[in-house]
Design a protein around this motif. Structure first.
Motif, PDB file in Angstrom:
ATOM      1  N   LYS A  37      42.009-131.783  19.261  1.00 34.04           N
ATOM      2  CA  LYS A  37      41.926-132.878  18.293  1.00 34.04           C
ATOM      3  C   LYS A  37      41.837-132.369  16.856  1.00 34.04           C
ATOM      4  O   LYS A  37      42.500-132.901  15.969  1.00 34.04           O
ATOM      5  N   CYS A  38      41.029-131.349  16.624  1.00 36.77           N
ATOM      6  CA  CYS A  38      40.724-130.918  15.259  1.00 36.77           C
ATOM      7  C   CYS A  38      41.455-129.656  14.815  1.00 36.77           C
ATOM      8  O   CYS A  38      41.646-129.454  13.613  1.00 36.77           O
ATOM      9  N   LEU A  39      41.810-128.825  15.762  1.00 34.35           N
ATOM     10  CA  LEU A  39      42.447-127.545  15.427  1.00 34.35           C
ATOM     11  C   LEU A  39      43.665-127.322  16.328  1.00 34.35           C
ATOM     12  O   LEU A  39      43.728-126.353  17.084  1.00 34.35           O
ATOM     13  N   PRO A  40      44.661-128.201  16.255  1.00 34.74           N
ATOM     14  CA  PRO A  40      45.772-128.125  17.211  1.00 34.74           C
ATOM     15  C   PRO A  40      46.560-126.810  17.152  1.00 34.74           C
ATOM     16  O   PRO A  40      47.198-126.441  18.137  1.00 34.74           O
ATOM     17  N   ALA A  41      46.497-126.099  16.062  1.00 33.55           N
ATOM     18  CA  ALA A  41      47.229-124.832  15.961  1.00 33.55           C
ATOM     19  C   ALA A  41      46.451-123.665  16.576  1.00 33.55           C
ATOM     20  O   ALA A  41      46.984-122.569  16.699  1.00 33.55           O
ATOM     21  N   ARG A  42      45.207-123.897  16.957  1.00 34.68           N
ATOM     22  CA  ARG A  42      44.373-122.827  17.512  1.00 34.68           C
ATOM     23  C   ARG A  42      44.377-122.885  19.036  1.00 34.68           C
ATOM     24  O   ARG A  42      44.438-123.952  19.627  1.00 34.68           O
ATOM     25  N   ALA A  43      44.284-121.728  19.637  1.00 35.70           N
ATOM     26  CA  ALA A  43      44.189-121.644  21.098  1.00 35.70           C
ATOM     27  C   ALA A  43      42.742-121.366  21.474  1.00 35.70           C
ATOM     28  O   ALA A  43      42.055-120.605  20.795  1.00 35.70           O
ATOM     29  N   LEU A  44      42.310-121.977  22.537  1.00 36.70           N
ATOM     30  CA  LEU A  44      40.958-121.746  23.041  1.00 36.70           C
ATOM     31  C   LEU A  44      41.047-120.632  24.076  1.00 36.70           C
ATOM     32  O   LEU A  44      41.735-120.765  25.083  1.00 36.70           O
ATOM     33  N   THR A  78      27.502-121.625  17.106  1.00 35.46           N
ATOM     34  CA  THR A  78      27.590-120.167  17.132  1.00 35.46           C
ATOM     35  C   THR A  78      28.864-119.715  17.832  1.00 35.46           C
ATOM     36  O   THR A  78      29.548-118.803  17.365  1.00 35.46           O
ATOM     37  N   MET A  79      29.200-120.365  18.939  1.00 35.79           N
ATOM     38  CA  MET A  79      30.430-119.999  19.661  1.00 35.79           C
ATOM     39  C   MET A  79      31.653-120.188  18.785  1.00 35.79           C
ATOM     40  O   MET A  79      32.503-119.299  18.692  1.00 35.79           O
ATOM     41  N   PHE A  80      31.767-121.352  18.137  1.00 40.94           N
ATOM     42  CA  PHE A  80      32.935-121.603  17.291  1.00 40.94           C
ATOM     43  C   PHE A  80      32.958-120.673  16.083  1.00 40.94           C
ATOM     44  O   PHE A  80      34.016-120.210  15.678  1.00 40.94           O
ATOM     45  N   ALA A  81      31.818-120.402  15.500  1.00 43.19           N
ATOM     46  CA  ALA A  81      31.770-119.490  14.346  1.00 43.19           C
ATOM     47  C   ALA A  81      32.215-118.086  14.751  1.00 43.19           C
ATOM     48  O   ALA A  81      32.862-117.391  13.970  1.00 43.19           O
ATOM     49  N   ARG A  82      31.886-117.666  15.954  1.00 43.49           N
ATOM     50  CA  ARG A  82      32.327-116.351  16.439  1.00 43.49           C
ATOM     51  C   ARG A  82      33.814-116.349  16.767  1.00 43.49           C
ATOM     52  O   ARG A  82      34.510-115.368  16.531  1.00 43.49           O
ATOM     53  N   LEU A  83      34.297-117.458  17.337  1.00 41.47           N
ATOM     54  CA  LEU A  83      35.720-117.540  17.679  1.00 41.47           C
ATOM     55  C   LEU A  83      36.598-117.575  16.434  1.00 41.47           C
ATOM     56  O   LEU A  83      37.644-116.934  16.382  1.00 41.47           O
ATOM     57  N   TRP A  84      36.180-118.374  15.463  1.00 43.59           N
ATOM     58  CA  TRP A  84      36.985-118.583  14.257  1.00 43.59           C
ATOM     59  C   TRP A  84      36.105-118.460  13.016  1.00 43.59           C
ATOM     60  O   TRP A  84      35.715-119.453  12.409  1.00 43.59           O
ATOM     61  N   PRO A  85      35.817-117.232  12.606  1.00 45.39           N
ATOM     62  CA  PRO A  85      34.941-117.025  11.443  1.00 45.39           C
ATOM     63  C   PRO A  85      35.530-117.559  10.137  1.00 45.39           C
ATOM     64  O   PRO A  85      34.805-117.731   9.163  1.00 45.39           O
ATOM     65  N   ASP A  86      36.825-117.851  10.125  1.00 47.99           N
ATOM     66  CA  ASP A  86      37.459-118.364   8.911  1.00 47.99           C
ATOM     67  C   ASP A  86      37.265-119.864   8.706  1.00 47.99           C
ATOM     68  O   ASP A  86      37.598-120.385   7.653  1.00 47.99           O
ATOM     69  N   LEU A  87      36.712-120.562   9.702  1.00 49.35           N
ATOM     70  CA  LEU A  87      36.474-122.003   9.538  1.00 49.35           C
ATOM     71  C   LEU A  87      35.353-122.233   8.535  1.00 49.35           C
ATOM     72  O   LEU A  87      34.312-121.595   8.607  1.00 49.35           O
ATOM     73  N   GLY A  88      35.563-123.165   7.643  1.00 53.23           N
ATOM     74  CA  GLY A  88      34.495-123.542   6.721  1.00 53.23           C
ATOM     75  C   GLY A  88      33.453-124.380   7.432  1.00 53.23           C
ATOM     76  O   GLY A  88      33.674-124.888   8.535  1.00 53.23           O
ATOM     77  N   LEU A  89      32.316-124.549   6.792  1.00 56.21           N
ATOM     78  CA  LEU A  89      31.217-125.298   7.400  1.00 56.21           C
ATOM     79  C   LEU A  89      31.606-126.743   7.700  1.00 56.21           C
ATOM     80  O   LEU A  89      31.287-127.271   8.768  1.00 56.21           O
ATOM     81  N   ASP A  90      32.336-127.395   6.789  1.00 54.84           N
ATOM     82  CA  ASP A  90      32.745-128.781   7.029  1.00 54.84           C
ATOM     83  C   ASP A  90      33.685-128.885   8.230  1.00 54.84           C
ATOM     84  O   ASP A  90      33.559-129.799   9.050  1.00 54.84           O
ATOM     85  N   ARG A  91      34.610-127.964   8.324  1.00 54.95           N
ATOM     86  CA  ARG A  91      35.566-127.964   9.446  1.00 54.95           C
ATOM     87  C   ARG A  91      34.834-127.676  10.753  1.00 54.95           C
ATOM     88  O   ARG A  91      35.118-128.304  11.777  1.00 54.95           O
TER      89      ARG A  91
END
Length: 71
Positions: free
Chosen positions: A31-38, A51-64
């Motif tokens: 829904k939110c990151l369609p270009a990303r693969a889980l 914490t999991m999402f921050a580790r997976l995608w450290p480039d995401l901003g806090l709002d995202r």
């Protein structure tokens, strides 16, 4: 018989909660990151979702990051 305490074990020891967690995370990412693969989650699941999402995608901003978590 009366019980003084009830213990809940939700960390995967008695119940494999990975399928439900994976379905929820997959939905949020689609829904939110369609270009990303889980990636496979078995080795990642454990810490809080933020914490999991921050580790997976450290480039995401806090709002995202908050948007994905809310989804």
């Amino acid at each position: 018989m009366r019980f003084r305490s009830i213990i809940f074990d939700l960390d995967g020891t008695l119940v494999d909660s990975l399928p439900g967690i994976e379905a929820s995370l997959r939905y949020a990412v689609e829904k939110c990151l369609p270009a990303r693969a889980l990636p496979p989650l078995r080795e990642i699941v454990g810490p809080p979702v933020a914490t999991m999402f921050a580790r997976l995608w450290p480039d995401l901003g806090l709002d995202r990051l908050r948007e994905v978590i809310a989804a």
